[in-house]
Design a protein around this motif. Structure first.
Motif, mmCIF file in Angstrom:
data_model
loop_
_atom_site.group_PDB
_atom_site.id
_atom_site.type_symbol
_atom_site.label_atom_id
_atom_site.label_comp_id
_atom_site.label_asym_id
_atom_site.label_seq_id
_atom_site.Cartn_x
_atom_site.Cartn_y
_atom_site.Cartn_z
ATOM 1 N N TRP A 36 -10.114 -1.927 6.257
ATOM 2 C CA TRP A 36 -9.515 -3.097 5.601
ATOM 3 C C TRP A 36 -10.356 -3.443 4.387
ATOM 4 O O TRP A 36 -11.579 -3.388 4.431
ATOM 5 C CB TRP A 36 -9.414 -4.267 6.581
ATOM 6 C CG TRP A 36 -8.392 -3.987 7.641
ATOM 7 C CD1 TRP A 36 -8.589 -3.298 8.800
ATOM 8 C CD2 TRP A 36 -7.016 -4.310 7.598
ATOM 9 N NE1 TRP A 36 -7.405 -3.188 9.489
ATOM 10 C CE2 TRP A 36 -6.428 -3.802 8.777
ATOM 11 C CE3 TRP A 36 -6.219 -4.990 6.687
ATOM 12 C CZ2 TRP A 36 -5.071 -3.956 9.057
ATOM 13 C CZ3 TRP A 36 -4.865 -5.149 6.973
ATOM 14 C CH2 TRP A 36 -4.309 -4.633 8.142
ATOM 15 N N HIS A 83 -17.718 -12.997 14.205
ATOM 16 C CA HIS A 83 -16.893 -11.871 13.760
ATOM 17 C C HIS A 83 -17.058 -11.483 12.287
ATOM 18 O O HIS A 83 -16.756 -10.352 11.932
ATOM 19 C CB HIS A 83 -15.423 -12.149 14.072
ATOM 20 C CG HIS A 83 -15.145 -12.224 15.539
ATOM 21 N ND1 HIS A 83 -15.086 -11.103 16.338
ATOM 22 C CD2 HIS A 83 -14.944 -13.283 16.366
ATOM 23 C CE1 HIS A 83 -14.839 -11.480 17.589
ATOM 24 N NE2 HIS A 83 -14.760 -12.787 17.626
ATOM 25 N N PHE A 116 -9.729 -6.628 17.223
ATOM 26 C CA PHE A 116 -9.295 -6.175 15.906
ATOM 27 C C PHE A 116 -10.346 -5.253 15.288
ATOM 28 O O PHE A 116 -11.533 -5.567 15.277
ATOM 29 C CB PHE A 116 -9.032 -7.363 14.972
ATOM 30 C CG PHE A 116 -8.404 -6.957 13.669
ATOM 31 C CD1 PHE A 116 -7.061 -6.629 13.618
ATOM 32 C CD2 PHE A 116 -9.159 -6.875 12.513
ATOM 33 C CE1 PHE A 116 -6.470 -6.233 12.424
ATOM 34 C CE2 PHE A 116 -8.581 -6.488 11.319
ATOM 35 C CZ PHE A 116 -7.225 -6.159 11.281
ATOM 36 N N ASP A 117 -9.892 -4.116 14.775
ATOM 37 C CA ASP A 117 -10.777 -3.141 14.132
ATOM 38 C C ASP A 117 -10.709 -3.351 12.619
ATOM 39 O O ASP A 117 -9.689 -3.083 12.000
ATOM 40 C CB ASP A 117 -10.335 -1.724 14.501
ATOM 41 C CG ASP A 117 -11.234 -0.652 13.933
ATOM 42 O OD1 ASP A 117 -12.247 -0.976 13.269
ATOM 43 O OD2 ASP A 117 -10.930 0.536 14.154
ATOM 44 N N PHE A 118 -11.801 -3.838 12.039
ATOM 45 C CA PHE A 118 -11.851 -4.120 10.606
ATOM 46 C C PHE A 118 -12.050 -2.868 9.759
ATOM 47 O O PHE A 118 -11.994 -2.945 8.532
ATOM 48 C CB PHE A 118 -12.971 -5.126 10.303
ATOM 49 C CG PHE A 118 -12.683 -6.520 10.796
ATOM 50 C CD1 PHE A 118 -11.890 -7.379 10.059
ATOM 51 C CD2 PHE A 118 -13.204 -6.964 12.002
ATOM 52 C CE1 PHE A 118 -11.617 -8.656 10.505
ATOM 53 C CE2 PHE A 118 -12.949 -8.248 12.449
ATOM 54 C CZ PHE A 118 -12.151 -9.096 11.705
ATOM 55 N N GLU A 119 -12.278 -1.739 10.389
ATOM 56 C CA GLU A 119 -12.496 -0.480 9.669
ATOM 57 C C GLU A 119 -11.290 -0.172 8.779
ATOM 58 O O GLU A 119 -10.145 -0.192 9.225
ATOM 59 C CB GLU A 119 -12.703 0.666 10.666
ATOM 60 C CG GLU A 119 -12.947 2.003 10.030
ATOM 61 C CD GLU A 119 -14.332 2.145 9.425
ATOM 62 O OE1 GLU A 119 -14.464 2.886 8.440
ATOM 63 O OE2 GLU A 119 -15.264 1.505 9.933
ATOM 64 N N ALA A 137 -11.407 -9.400 4.497
ATOM 65 C CA ALA A 137 -11.033 -10.296 5.587
ATOM 66 C C ALA A 137 -11.259 -11.714 5.086
ATOM 67 O O ALA A 137 -12.363 -12.057 4.648
ATOM 68 C CB ALA A 137 -11.862 -10.014 6.830
ATOM 69 N N ALA A 181 -6.947 -8.759 5.955
ATOM 70 C CA ALA A 181 -6.853 -9.391 7.271
ATOM 71 C C ALA A 181 -7.124 -10.878 7.092
ATOM 72 O O ALA A 181 -8.122 -11.259 6.479
ATOM 73 C CB ALA A 181 -7.859 -8.786 8.231
ATOM 74 N N VAL A 237 -8.062 -13.993 9.127
ATOM 75 C CA VAL A 237 -8.593 -14.414 10.426
ATOM 76 C C VAL A 237 -8.420 -15.920 10.556
ATOM 77 O O VAL A 237 -8.829 -16.673 9.678
ATOM 78 C CB VAL A 237 -10.077 -14.012 10.562
ATOM 79 C CG1 VAL A 237 -10.629 -14.458 11.910
ATOM 80 C CG2 VAL A 237 -10.254 -12.512 10.374
ATOM 81 N N ARG A 253 -19.213 -8.472 11.811
ATOM 82 C CA ARG A 253 -18.485 -7.276 12.260
ATOM 83 C C ARG A 253 -17.519 -6.813 11.175
ATOM 84 O O ARG A 253 -17.379 -5.615 10.913
ATOM 85 C CB ARG A 253 -17.727 -7.644 13.546
ATOM 86 C CG ARG A 253 -17.392 -6.500 14.445
ATOM 87 C CD ARG A 253 -16.973 -6.976 15.830
ATOM 88 N NE ARG A 253 -15.836 -7.873 15.855
ATOM 89 C CZ ARG A 253 -14.562 -7.467 15.842
ATOM 90 N NH1 ARG A 253 -14.261 -6.195 15.741
ATOM 91 N NH2 ARG A 253 -13.588 -8.355 15.884
ATOM 92 N N ALA A 254 -16.867 -7.766 10.522
ATOM 93 C CA ALA A 254 -15.925 -7.426 9.447
ATOM 94 C C ALA A 254 -16.656 -6.845 8.256
ATOM 95 O O ALA A 254 -16.164 -5.927 7.607
ATOM 96 C CB ALA A 254 -15.139 -8.684 9.034
ATOM 97 N N ILE A 263 -8.491 -11.257 17.686
ATOM 98 C CA ILE A 263 -9.749 -11.098 16.953
ATOM 99 C C ILE A 263 -10.772 -10.289 17.759
ATOM 100 O O ILE A 263 -11.544 -9.524 17.188
ATOM 101 C CB ILE A 263 -10.337 -12.472 16.548
ATOM 102 C CG1 ILE A 263 -11.624 -12.312 15.729
ATOM 103 C CG2 ILE A 263 -10.639 -13.327 17.766
ATOM 104 C CD1 ILE A 263 -11.465 -11.673 14.397
#
Length: 90
Positions: A69, A84, A64-67, A72, A8, A10, A87-88, A61
């Motif tokens: 990935w 964020h 966005f679900d970073f699960e 990032a 991802a 960002v 969270r990532a 953003i």
């Protein structure tokens, strides 16, 4: 896309984010998937994935679900990264 990493980017619509996309495409980084992620005002925009001919639809953003990935790459401002990146990483 072939087997590889799910990445991802960002801040994908900014100058640095676009350059990251250009380098990933130019170097043929092994990607299984690539996501262009940016602020709500850019959501839905279409941007080029370097000179690969592939276009990416910008994702919000905030939603966005970073699960799932693998990584990032943050090219957004410090406020966005501060909010964020944890969270990532989680």
């Amino acid at each position: 896309m072939s087997s590889g990493y799910r990445v991802a980017v960002v801040g994908a619509t900014g100058n640095v984010g676009r350059e990251i996309l250009n380098v990933l495409a130019e170097r043929q980084f092994p990607l299984a998937d690539i996501a262009a992620v940016a602020s709500p005002r850019s959501t839905g925009d279409i941007i080029d994935f370097g000179d690969s001919g592939k276009e990416l639809k910008v994702q919000n953003i905030d939603h966005f679900d970073f699960e799932g990935w693998d990584m990032a790459l943050f090219a957004a401002g410090s406020d966005v990264s501060r909010n964020h990146a944890p969270r990532a990483a989680a």
